[in-house]
Motif scaffolding. Sequence first.
Motif, PDB file in Angstrom:
ATOM      1  N   PRO A 164       0.848  -1.199   0.000  1.00 47.57           N
ATOM      2  CA  PRO A 164       0.000   0.000   0.000  1.00 47.57           C
ATOM      3  C   PRO A 164       0.883   1.248   0.000  1.00 47.57           C
ATOM      4  N   CYS A 165       0.833   2.009  -1.079  1.00 42.16           N
ATOM      5  CA  CYS A 165       1.728   3.155  -1.247  1.00 42.16           C
ATOM      6  C   CYS A 165       0.941   4.448  -1.451  1.00 42.16           C
ATOM      7  N   GLU A 166       1.461   5.521  -0.900  1.00 42.16           N
ATOM      8  CA  GLU A 166       0.909   6.843  -1.142  1.00 42.16           C
ATOM      9  C   GLU A 166       1.558   7.478  -2.370  1.00 42.16           C
ATOM     10  N   PHE A 167       2.804   7.078  -2.650  1.00 40.73           N
ATOM     11  CA  PHE A 167       3.543   7.655  -3.768  1.00 40.73           C
ATOM     12  C   PHE A 167       4.653   6.697  -4.171  1.00 40.73           C
ATOM     13  N   VAL A 168       4.827   6.511  -5.478  1.00 36.32           N
ATOM     14  CA  VAL A 168       5.930   5.698  -6.010  1.00 36.32           C
ATOM     15  C   VAL A 168       6.463   6.399  -7.256  1.00 36.32           C
ATOM     16  N   LEU A 169       7.773   6.582  -7.289  1.00 31.14           N
ATOM     17  CA  LEU A 169       8.450   7.135  -8.459  1.00 31.14           C
ATOM     18  C   LEU A 169       9.632   6.229  -8.764  1.00 31.14           C
ATOM     19  N   ILE A 170       9.650   5.645  -9.945  1.00 29.15           N
ATOM     20  CA  ILE A 170      10.739   4.748 -10.353  1.00 29.15           C
ATOM     21  C   ILE A 170      11.336   5.271 -11.656  1.00 29.15           C
ATOM     22  N   ASP A 171      12.658   5.375 -11.675  1.00 29.03           N
ATOM     23  CA  ASP A 171      13.390   5.800 -12.862  1.00 29.03           C
ATOM     24  C   ASP A 171      14.367   4.704 -13.256  1.00 29.03           C
ATOM     25  N   GLY A 172      14.694   4.665 -14.510  1.00 30.92           N
ATOM     26  CA  GLY A 172      15.684   3.725 -15.024  1.00 30.92           C
ATOM     27  C   GLY A 172      15.467   3.557 -16.504  1.00 30.92           C
ATOM     28  N   ASP A 173      16.540   3.663 -17.279  1.00 34.46           N
ATOM     29  CA  ASP A 173      16.359   3.604 -18.716  1.00 34.46           C
ATOM     30  C   ASP A 173      17.147   2.483 -19.400  1.00 34.46           C
ATOM     31  N   ASP A 174      17.847   1.654 -18.610  1.00 37.06           N
ATOM     32  CA  ASP A 174      18.590   0.561 -19.257  1.00 37.06           C
ATOM     33  C   ASP A 174      17.917  -0.799 -19.082  1.00 37.06           C
ATOM     34  N   GLY A 175      16.775  -0.817 -18.366  1.00 39.55           N
ATOM     35  CA  GLY A 175      16.014  -2.050 -18.226  1.00 39.55           C
ATOM     36  C   GLY A 175      16.452  -2.987 -17.123  1.00 39.55           C
ATOM     37  N   VAL A 176      17.559  -2.678 -16.449  1.00 40.26           N
ATOM     38  CA  VAL A 176      18.030  -3.557 -15.376  1.00 40.26           C
ATOM     39  C   VAL A 176      18.449  -2.806 -14.111  1.00 40.26           C
ATOM     40  N   HIS A 177      18.732  -1.506 -14.217  1.00 40.02           N
ATOM     41  CA  HIS A 177      19.134  -0.692 -13.073  1.00 40.02           C
ATOM     42  C   HIS A 177      18.095   0.406 -12.865  1.00 40.02           C
ATOM     43  N   PHE A 178      17.592   0.497 -11.640  1.00 43.25           N
ATOM     44  CA  PHE A 178      16.525   1.445 -11.348  1.00 43.25           C
ATOM     45  C   PHE A 178      16.821   2.195 -10.048  1.00 43.25           C
ATOM     46  N   SER A 179      16.181   3.340  -9.910  1.00 41.18           N
ATOM     47  CA  SER A 179      16.201   4.078  -8.650  1.00 41.18           C
ATOM     48  C   SER A 179      14.789   4.566  -8.407  1.00 41.18           C
ATOM     49  N   GLY A 180      14.477   4.805  -7.146  1.00 40.51           N
ATOM     50  CA  GLY A 180      13.121   5.234  -6.889  1.00 40.51           C
ATOM     51  C   GLY A 180      12.864   5.722  -5.486  1.00 40.51           C
ATOM     52  N   ILE A 181      11.669   6.270  -5.352  1.00 38.93           N
ATOM     53  CA  ILE A 181      11.142   6.746  -4.079  1.00 38.93           C
ATOM     54  C   ILE A 181       9.847   5.999  -3.832  1.00 38.93           C
ATOM     55  N   VAL A 182       9.708   5.463  -2.619  1.00 35.58           N
ATOM     56  CA  VAL A 182       8.478   4.769  -2.237  1.00 35.58           C
ATOM     57  C   VAL A 182       8.021   5.336  -0.898  1.00 35.58           C
ATOM     58  N   VAL A 183       6.762   5.768  -0.851  1.00 34.95           N
ATOM     59  CA  VAL A 183       6.166   6.325   0.364  1.00 34.95           C
ATOM     60  C   VAL A 183       5.017   5.420   0.786  1.00 34.95           C
ATOM     61  N   SER A 184       5.068   4.929   2.021  1.00 32.59           N
ATOM     62  CA  SER A 184       4.016   4.038   2.510  1.00 32.59           C
ATOM     63  C   SER A 184       3.832   4.196   4.012  1.00 32.59           C
ATOM     64  N   ALA A 185       2.586   4.234   4.442  1.00 28.76           N
ATOM     65  CA  ALA A 185       2.286   4.273   5.876  1.00 28.76           C
ATOM     66  C   ALA A 185       2.723   2.978   6.555  1.00 28.76           C
ATOM     67  N   SER A 186       2.844   1.909   5.788  1.00 32.09           N
ATOM     68  CA  SER A 186       3.265   0.630   6.363  1.00 32.09           C
ATOM     69  C   SER A 186       4.717   0.669   6.836  1.00 32.09           C
ATOM     70  N   PHE A 187       5.467   1.715   6.477  1.00 30.60           N
ATOM     71  CA  PHE A 187       6.853   1.854   6.922  1.00 30.60           C
ATOM     72  C   PHE A 187       6.970   2.419   8.334  1.00 30.60           C
ATOM     73  N   GLU A 188       5.860   2.885   8.901  1.00 32.15           N
ATOM     74  CA  GLU A 188       5.880   3.463  10.254  1.00 32.15           C
ATOM     75  C   GLU A 188       6.528   2.493  11.242  1.00 32.15           C
ATOM     76  N   GLY A 189       7.501   2.986  11.988  1.00 30.01           N
ATOM     77  CA  GLY A 189       8.137   2.188  13.032  1.00 30.01           C
ATOM     78  C   GLY A 189       9.144   1.159  12.534  1.00 30.01           C
TER      79      GLY A 189
END
Length: 85
Positions: free
Chosen positions: A16-41
């Motif tokens: 369950p995510c509030e926000f997801v941003l994934i970048d990567g243009d070679d098809g095997v290496h990616f970077s991203g931001i994931v925001v989720s309330a499930s990460f609390e604690g």
Amino acid sequence: MFEASEVKRLIEQGLPCEFVLIDGDDGVHFSGIVVSASFEGQLKVRQHQAVYATLGKLMGNEIHALQLQTYTPAKWAEARVELGL
């Protein structure tokens, strides 16, 4: 090889995510931001493991690397100002 949009879809499907941003243009290496309330604690390592779990056996095989920044919604509210998002 994978598209960043497919990696994003798999993460959103498995966590369950509030926000997801994934970048990567070679098809095997990616970077991203994931925001989720499930990460609390949770430690960062556990947050990252939760994201990797959504990708299952793809991690380390078809997806060689995924560099992550994970946030709770409250931490994201602070970070996005700093990042200019």
